[in-house]
Design a protein around this motif. Structure first.
Motif, PDB file in Angstrom:
ATOM      1  N   SER A 167       0.821  -1.207   0.000  1.00  0.00           N
ATOM      2  CA  SER A 167       0.000   0.000   0.000  1.00  0.00           C
ATOM      3  C   SER A 167       0.857   1.261   0.000  1.00  0.00           C
ATOM      4  CB  SER A 167      -0.917  -0.010   1.220  1.00  0.00           C
ATOM      5  OG  SER A 167      -1.652   1.187   1.327  1.00  0.00           O
ATOM      6  N   VAL A 168       1.919   1.268   0.814  1.00  0.00           N
ATOM      7  CA  VAL A 168       2.768   2.461   0.918  1.00  0.00           C
ATOM      8  C   VAL A 168       3.489   2.731  -0.399  1.00  0.00           C
ATOM      9  CG1 VAL A 168       4.819   3.389   2.053  1.00  0.00           C
ATOM     10  CG2 VAL A 168       3.046   2.292   3.414  1.00  0.00           C
ATOM     11  N   ILE A 169       3.940   1.683  -1.066  1.00  0.00           N
ATOM     12  CA  ILE A 169       4.620   1.857  -2.358  1.00  0.00           C
ATOM     13  C   ILE A 169       3.662   2.459  -3.381  1.00  0.00           C
ATOM     14  CG2 ILE A 169       5.585   0.597  -4.334  1.00  0.00           C
ATOM     15  CD1 ILE A 169       6.991  -1.233  -2.336  1.00  0.00           C
ATOM     16  N   GLU A 170       2.421   1.980  -3.405  1.00  0.00           N
ATOM     17  CA  GLU A 170       1.435   2.541  -4.336  1.00  0.00           C
ATOM     18  C   GLU A 170       1.207   4.019  -4.062  1.00  0.00           C
ATOM     19  OE1 GLU A 170      -2.055   0.203  -3.963  1.00  0.00           O
ATOM     20  OE2 GLU A 170      -1.222  -1.569  -4.958  1.00  0.00           O
ATOM     21  N   ASP A 171       1.081   4.376  -2.774  1.00  0.00           N
ATOM     22  CA  ASP A 171       0.867   5.787  -2.419  1.00  0.00           C
ATOM     23  C   ASP A 171       2.085   6.634  -2.773  1.00  0.00           C
ATOM     24  OD1 ASP A 171      -1.594   5.076  -1.453  1.00  0.00           O
ATOM     25  OD2 ASP A 171      -0.981   5.026   0.649  1.00  0.00           O
ATOM     26  N   ALA A 172       3.275   6.121  -2.461  1.00  0.00           N
ATOM     27  CA  ALA A 172       4.497   6.884  -2.739  1.00  0.00           C
ATOM     28  C   ALA A 172       4.695   7.070  -4.236  1.00  0.00           C
ATOM     29  CB  ALA A 172       5.697   6.173  -2.122  1.00  0.00           C
ATOM     30  N   ARG A 173       4.328   6.043  -5.006  1.00  0.00           N
ATOM     31  CA  ARG A 173       4.485   6.123  -6.466  1.00  0.00           C
ATOM     32  C   ARG A 173       3.552   7.187  -7.045  1.00  0.00           C
ATOM     33  NH1 ARG A 173       3.997   0.602  -7.979  1.00  0.00           N
ATOM     34  NH2 ARG A 173       6.233   0.401  -7.530  1.00  0.00           N
ATOM     35  N   SER A 174       2.312   7.225  -6.553  1.00  0.00           N
ATOM     36  CA  SER A 174       1.340   8.173  -7.102  1.00  0.00           C
ATOM     37  C   SER A 174       1.603   9.598  -6.638  1.00  0.00           C
ATOM     38  CB  SER A 174      -0.079   7.757  -6.698  1.00  0.00           C
ATOM     39  OG  SER A 174      -0.216   7.760  -5.282  1.00  0.00           O
ATOM     40  N   SER A 175       2.188   9.759  -5.434  1.00  0.00           N
ATOM     41  CA  SER A 175       2.443  11.108  -4.910  1.00  0.00           C
ATOM     42  C   SER A 175       3.879  11.562  -5.115  1.00  0.00           C
ATOM     43  CB  SER A 175       2.109  11.142  -3.413  1.00  0.00           C
ATOM     44  OG  SER A 175       2.949  10.241  -2.685  1.00  0.00           O
ATOM     45  N   ASN A 176       4.680  10.722  -5.772  1.00  0.00           N
ATOM     46  CA  ASN A 176       6.087  11.046  -6.030  1.00  0.00           C
ATOM     47  C   ASN A 176       6.841  11.360  -4.734  1.00  0.00           C
ATOM     48  OD1 ASN A 176       8.259  11.287  -7.802  1.00  0.00           O
ATOM     49  ND2 ASN A 176       8.009  13.515  -7.963  1.00  0.00           N
ATOM     50  N   SER A 177       6.564  10.553  -3.700  1.00  0.00           N
ATOM     51  CA  SER A 177       7.231  10.743  -2.410  1.00  0.00           C
ATOM     52  C   SER A 177       8.125   9.540  -2.129  1.00  0.00           C
ATOM     53  CB  SER A 177       6.193  10.930  -1.294  1.00  0.00           C
ATOM     54  OG  SER A 177       5.347   9.805  -1.215  1.00  0.00           O
ATOM     55  N   GLY A 178       8.577   9.408  -0.882  1.00  0.00           N
ATOM     56  CA  GLY A 178       9.469   8.307  -0.549  1.00  0.00           C
ATOM     57  C   GLY A 178       9.287   7.863   0.882  1.00  0.00           C
ATOM     58  N   PHE A 179      10.049   6.851   1.256  1.00  0.00           N
ATOM     59  CA  PHE A 179      10.030   6.365   2.635  1.00  0.00           C
ATOM     60  C   PHE A 179      11.321   5.609   2.905  1.00  0.00           C
ATOM     61  CE2 PHE A 179       7.893   3.095   0.118  1.00  0.00           C
ATOM     62  CZ  PHE A 179       8.572   1.937   0.493  1.00  0.00           C
ATOM     63  N   GLY A 180      11.584   5.387   4.195  1.00  0.00           N
ATOM     64  CA  GLY A 180      12.782   4.661   4.591  1.00  0.00           C
ATOM     65  C   GLY A 180      12.420   3.321   5.223  1.00  0.00           C
ATOM     66  N   LEU A 181      13.258   2.324   4.985  1.00  0.00           N
ATOM     67  CA  LEU A 181      13.048   0.991   5.536  1.00  0.00           C
ATOM     68  C   LEU A 181      14.265   0.638   6.388  1.00  0.00           C
ATOM     69  CD1 LEU A 181      10.679  -0.995   5.191  1.00  0.00           C
ATOM     70  CD2 LEU A 181      12.083  -2.241   3.551  1.00  0.00           C
ATOM     71  N   PHE A 182      14.016   0.309   7.656  1.00  0.00           N
ATOM     72  CA  PHE A 182      15.086   0.031   8.619  1.00  0.00           C
ATOM     73  C   PHE A 182      15.005  -1.435   9.039  1.00  0.00           C
ATOM     74  CE2 PHE A 182      14.063   4.426   8.694  1.00  0.00           C
ATOM     75  CZ  PHE A 182      15.222   5.119   8.984  1.00  0.00           C
ATOM     76  N   PHE A 183      16.057  -2.180   8.732  1.00  0.00           N
ATOM     77  CA  PHE A 183      16.129  -3.602   9.090  1.00  0.00           C
ATOM     78  C   PHE A 183      16.966  -3.705  10.362  1.00  0.00           C
ATOM     79  CE2 PHE A 183      16.445  -8.056   8.817  1.00  0.00           C
ATOM     80  CZ  PHE A 183      15.581  -8.512   7.834  1.00  0.00           C
ATOM     81  N   ILE A 184      16.332  -4.116  11.476  1.00  0.00           N
ATOM     82  CA  ILE A 184      16.967  -4.113  12.799  1.00  0.00           C
ATOM     83  C   ILE A 184      17.223  -5.547  13.239  1.00  0.00           C
ATOM     84  CG2 ILE A 184      16.754  -3.297  15.185  1.00  0.00           C
ATOM     85  CD1 ILE A 184      14.426  -1.460  14.028  1.00  0.00           C
ATOM     86  N   ASP A 185      18.464  -5.875  13.503  1.00  0.00           N
ATOM     87  CA  ASP A 185      18.822  -7.215  13.965  1.00  0.00           C
ATOM     88  C   ASP A 185      19.564  -7.100  15.297  1.00  0.00           C
ATOM     89  OD1 ASP A 185      19.260 -10.231  12.889  1.00  0.00           O
ATOM     90  OD2 ASP A 185      21.014  -9.580  14.025  1.00  0.00           O
ATOM     91  N   LEU A 186      19.179  -7.932  16.270  1.00  0.00           N
ATOM     92  CA  LEU A 186      19.817  -7.886  17.577  1.00  0.00           C
ATOM     93  C   LEU A 186      21.187  -8.550  17.520  1.00  0.00           C
ATOM     94  CD1 LEU A 186      16.825  -8.744  19.935  1.00  0.00           C
ATOM     95  CD2 LEU A 186      17.425  -6.579  18.827  1.00  0.00           C
ATOM     96  N   ASP A 187      22.179  -7.883  18.073  1.00  0.00           N
ATOM     97  CA  ASP A 187      23.540  -8.426  18.081  1.00  0.00           C
ATOM     98  C   ASP A 187      23.693  -9.447  19.205  1.00  0.00           C
ATOM     99  OD1 ASP A 187      24.249  -6.663  16.004  1.00  0.00           O
ATOM    100  OD2 ASP A 187      24.733  -5.064  17.441  1.00  0.00           O
ATOM    101  N   MET A 188      24.328 -10.568  18.872  1.00  0.00           N
ATOM    102  CA  MET A 188      24.674 -11.593  19.857  1.00  0.00           C
ATOM    103  C   MET A 188      23.445 -12.189  20.548  1.00  0.00           C
ATOM    104  SD  MET A 188      27.892 -11.318  19.342  1.00  0.00           S
ATOM    105  CE  MET A 188      28.667 -12.304  20.613  1.00  0.00           C
TER     106      MET A 188
END
Length: 575
Positions: A167-188
């Protein structure tokens, strides 16, 4: 419900024998709302159940119009039109699930059927028979919530994240906007599990989820548990690295303070990978893959940091190719082994079966990595078919060796979706059984719910044929993927392996216990045998017994051990 006494003689006098039988029938139905309407849709009959369901007493309802009582505004015109067409043209209103409204305006879910009496006369009467679906609707909502929620942390799960991203990609594509994706992994995190046990590892995951949710509460986005010790944060309306850095620092700061677990304070950090839409990809898979690659780069640089996806991360891809090449070499040199973790029959306390677990043991030990690393690489590089065949053959050889020694233990092997996609998989299974003189009951199959959901009819038919032969088929780690209880009736399985996250806290916590009991009860209703994973304490074992669970598996009984060790334990149990 019975008709009101003062109404009964009048109504019965006005109708013929068929109508009287109908009214007698509906008046006797318990918990079913029945309303009668004249040709102008004015109420002429309103039973006790209607009072209970819709909130209007009989005196309040009598003489009022249908559309003014229980029909939402948006449905009024359609209801009037449908009733008119039935009266004038004989077109019945179809039965359907509807959302109507109660006296106070609250929505109520019902299944509504309709009958027309005295049709073709000047005074037709429509009777609506409504069944209250409130309880079923609530159950359906809960199943949908379970299908999209990680039950350990109560965060959205991977399935929900991917739906949100679509859904967010469709909205960003139509409004010519963007977003950030953060992949969080716990160390050890593995070290925490190994030293404190999975129970406290799961407690840590819940604490991390709660703290992350709190620190990003004022940022427009979605936090989800991706799987294991991985979380993903989707930050809406973010288009530059500067803003992403601010968010990444906020996320990292969540780990500055220790986490209290039992009598210990555990310090843990996180590695974060960041990808930006549309700079780093414009489809879900690319954005997740690139954020994941950036996260691994952060780990490679020392952990406890964040990293943006860059072209230099091709190094990670090269590393994956190196591991894949080493896997191929080890397959040629037979540098793998199987360990086995027993599943215990709760009633007898004895071995019922064991799960085969693959370990990589190259002569050059510097090449070895753990299964959680090499198996995904094998799946991406199409090596999983060769690895799966190795596991299947070795498991059959071991089952034959045990049978010759009088050791009756079924061996369950984990099967990936990539293996099942090959049309020859079931042929190979049949051929190996014949080669090693095994029956279908000697080798079981374990598949994750995600694999089953993605399986086409050919695969499901193949699994059903194996099940019908006597092969035990288990859904592994139930509750950690995309599935829900509603899927179970569609899968050709015999066993349901409940993920450890459902067991943790269940003996002591009423809510956790309710979820656990619900899954066990539904599984039993579907004639599935229940296996509970992650049993680590006597309290958990006793709790499983109280639920009439058939089998348990976990460190309380045994860690994964060699075939020789299994034989020793089996012989000791047989004495």
């Amino acid at each position: 419900m019975s008709l009101q006494r003062h109404q009964e003689p009048l109504l019965f006098a006005q109708h013929g024998a068929a109508e009287r039988r109908f009214l007698a029938l509906i008046s006797a139905l318990p918990k079913v709302s029945v309303q009668g309407y004249d040709k102008h849709r004015n109420v002429i009959y309103w039973n006790k159940s209607s009072e209970s369901i819709y909130g209007y007493s009989e005196s309040e309802a009598m003489g009022r119009k249908l559309e003014d009582l229980i029909i939402p505004n948006y449905m009024r015109d359609e209801v009037i039109m449908l009733h008119t067409r039935w009266v004038e043209f004989g077109e019945p209103i179809p039965s359907d699930e509807l959302v109507l409204k109660k006296k106070g305006g609250q929505p109520i879910h019902v299944f509504s059927s309709h009958v027309m009496l005295k049709q073709g006369t000047n005074s037709p009467e429509m009777y609506c028979v409504d069944i209250d679906l409130t309880e079923q609707h609530e159950i359906r909502q809960e199943l949908e919530r379970m299908a999209s929620t990680d039950l350990l942390t109560n965060l959205p799960n991977r399935r929900a994240l991917e739906q949100c991203l679509t859904s967010v990609i469709e909205d960003a594509r139509s409004s010519n906007s963007g977003f950030g994706l953060f992949f969080i992994d716990l160390d050890m995190f593995k070290e925490v599990n190994d030293t404190l046990g999975h129970t406290w590892g799961d407690e840590l995951l819940k604490s991390v989820a709660k703290r992350l949710s709190g620190c990003i509460d004022n940022i427009n986005g979605v936090l989800a548990r991706f799987g294991g010790d991985e979380f993903v944060y989707l930050a809406n309306d973010v288009t530059c690295e500067i803003k992403c850095e601010e968010i990444a620092k906020t996320l990292s700061n969540c780990f500055k303070e220790s986490f209290a677990l039992s009598t210990e304070n555990v310090h843990i950090t996180s590695s974060i990978g960041i990808s930006l839409y549309p700079r780093d990809g414009d489809v879900i898979d690319d954005l997740l893959k690139h954020a994941d690659a950036a996260m691994y780069q952060a780990k490679a640089e020392g952990r406890n940091r964040y990293h943006f996806f860059t072209s230099t991360l091709s190094h990670r891809l090269r590393e994956q190719r190196r591991i894949a090449a080493n896997l191929r070499e080890s397959l040629r040199n037979d540098e793998f082994e199987l360990l086995f973790q027993p599943q215990i029959d709760v009633k007898t306390g004895k071995f019922a079966s064991c799960e085969a677990l693959l370990r990589w043991c190259p002569k050059d030990k510097t090449k070895a990595v753990t299964p959680d690393v090499f198996i995904p690489i094998a799946e991406r590089g199409e090596l999983i078919g060769d690895l799966g065949d190795w596991v299947l053959k070795k498991a059959c050889q071991q089952a034959q060796a045990w049978k010759e020694k009088g050791i009756a233990i079924r061996i369950d092997i984990n099967v990936s979706g990539k293996e099942l996609e090959k049309s020859s998989y079931f042929d190979s299974l049949t051929a190996y059984r014949a080669e090693y003189a095994l029956s279908p009951e000697d080798i079981g199959l374990e598949l994750t719910e995600n694999v089953l959901i993605k399986s086409d009819s050919t695969i499901l038919d193949g699994l059903k044929a194996q099940r019908d032969l006597g092969v035990e088929i288990s859904i592994d780690d139930f509750g950690t993927g995309y599935s829900s209880l509603s899927y179970l009736k569609h899968f050709p399985v015999t066993h349901l392996k409940i993920d450890r996250s459902f067991l943790d806290g269940a003996p002591e916590n009423d809510f956790d216990s309710a979820l656990m009991e619900a899954i066990v009860n539904v599984g039993h209703k579907l004639n599935l045998k229940i296996v509970v994973e992650g049993v680590e304490t006597e309290s958990q074992s006793d709790y499983c017994k109280s639920l009439n669970v058939e089998f348990v598996q976990g460190y309380l009984f045994s860690r994964p051990i060699s075939a020789d060790a299994i034989e020793t334990l089996y012989v000791e149990q047989s004495k």
